[in-house]
Enzyme design. Structure first.
Site, PDB file in Angstrom:
ATOM      1  N   ASP A   1      14.608  14.424  -4.220  1.00 18.54           N
ATOM      2  CA  ASP A   1      13.927  13.135  -4.345  1.00 18.54           C
ATOM      3  C   ASP A   1      12.704  13.069  -3.450  1.00 18.54           C
ATOM      4  OD1 ASP A   1      15.849  12.195  -6.129  1.00 18.54           O
ATOM      5  OD2 ASP A   1      17.115  11.421  -4.503  1.00 18.54           O
TER       6      ASP A   1
ATOM      7  N   THR B   1      -1.857  -3.487   3.481  1.00 24.07           N
ATOM      8  CA  THR B   1      -1.449  -2.132   3.128  1.00 24.07           C
ATOM      9  C   THR B   1      -0.751  -2.069   1.781  1.00 24.07           C
ATOM     10  OG1 THR B   1       0.013  -0.294   3.814  1.00 24.07           O
ATOM     11  CG2 THR B   1       0.673  -2.516   4.467  1.00 24.07           C
TER      12      THR B   1
ATOM     13  N   ASP C   1      -2.225   2.924   7.040  1.00 24.10           N
ATOM     14  CA  ASP C   1      -2.138   4.389   7.033  1.00 24.10           C
ATOM     15  C   ASP C   1      -3.473   5.035   7.401  1.00 24.10           C
ATOM     16  OD1 ASP C   1       0.422   3.940   6.196  1.00 24.10           O
ATOM     17  OD2 ASP C   1       0.078   4.543   4.117  1.00 24.10           O
TER      18      ASP C   1
ATOM     19  N   ASP D   1      -6.113  -2.091   7.814  1.00 22.31           N
ATOM     20  CA  ASP D   1      -5.379  -1.138   6.988  1.00 22.31           C
ATOM     21  C   ASP D   1      -4.374  -0.437   7.899  1.00 22.31           C
ATOM     22  OD1 ASP D   1      -4.827   0.713   4.777  1.00 22.31           O
ATOM     23  OD2 ASP D   1      -5.966   2.157   5.967  1.00 22.31           O
TER      24      ASP D   1
END
Length: 283
Positions: A69, A147, A43, A41
């Site tokens: 944004d 991911t 993050d 993974d």
């Protein structure tokens, strides 16, 4: 029950698509150990914080995103982090992830991802996890990132670290530009496990000899596929699950924090930075 079956079909389709895309973008020779691999993974496992935050930050610095944004993106991702098992939060995260690449060219995103890695990500890698990944490479194993981040971003990170490739979320593109829609769905939860299983079948891997690493209980399906699962910087639910099953646990944080708190801190830092830059520009 029907909703559950529909979700399972979408996860399987997303995993199959991610596996096909990963094979297409890897571009590296197959190492000597052809039956084993390691799946990481990204993050909070390999990278401190969220790769999409760093990408959004890089795009904001280049004028591709407005302050409004990026703050809206941060709020949506915060809701995703706090309730990732709920379909509405996953939908919001998907919409937010797509919102800032819609209409952009594939080449443009690749360039920003390369620059963002150097500016924001390279010094945010967990040294311990990176060392483990390198050990797998040195042993002749294929090493893949898995991911929910866009596969183009994940592929840049994998290439810069000398890994085999990446399985990530696949965004639809037409004529070299992103349409704002996904091919499949976010590579998250069961879809990650489906992607790893599909890749393993294609490459004839022996899953009992493979390893997987993650910080999140959302990745228990992926971790459960392999012979050597490892919880890295785990959230509370994954830590408990790992202890119950005698899985390996590695925690490289100075003090224990849940993934949710880590992400929340990242959101706050990102939002504060953006607001500060905007204010400085106004002055």
């Amino acid at each position: 029950m029907r909703l559950r079956r529909t979700s399972a079909r979408r996860s399987a389709m997303t995993g199959e698509l991610a596996a096909r895309t990963a094979e297409a973008v890897a571009g590296l020779d197959v190492p000597a150990d052809t039956r084993s691999a390691a799946f990481f993974d990204l993050d909070n496992t390999l990278l401190r914080g969220a790769s999409l935050f760093y990408l959004a930050r890089g795009m904001h610095a280049r004028g591709f995103l407005r302050t409004a944004d990026i703050l809206r993106f941060a709020r949506r991702q915060a809701r995703f982090a706090l309730g990732a098992e709920h379909a509405e939060h996953i939908h919001e995260a998907r919409a937010a992830a797509l919102s800032f690449i819609t209409g952009r060219s594939v080449a443009e995103l690749a360039d920003v991802a390369e620059e963002t890695f150097d500016e924001w990500m390279a010094h945010k890698l967990w040294p311990g996890t990176r060392a483990i990944a390198q050990l797998h490479v040195d042993q002749g194993q294929r090493v893949w990132l898995v991911t929910a981040a866009p596969v183009e971003v994940a592929a840049v990170i994998a290439r810069r670290l000398g890994l085999t490739g990446a399985l990530g979320t696949v965004a639809e593109r037409v004529g070299g530009h992103y349409t704002g829609r996904l091919d499949g769905d976010l590579l998250h939860g069961e879809a990650k496990a489906a992607a790893v299983a599909s890749l393993a079948r294609r490459e004839q891997l022996d899953m009992s000899r493979c390893s997987a690493y993650s910080d999140s209980a959302n990745d228990i399906p992926m971790l459960s596929l392999v012979g050597f699962p490892c919880a890295v910087n785990p959230d509370r639910r994954l830590r408990r699950h790992a202890r119950e099953r005698d899985w390996r646990v590695r925690d490289y944080r100075g003090r224990r924090r849940t993934t949710t708190l880590a992400i929340a801190a990242g959101i706050g830092a990102l939002a504060g930075t953006v607001v500060g830059v905007a204010a400085a520009r106004r002055r």
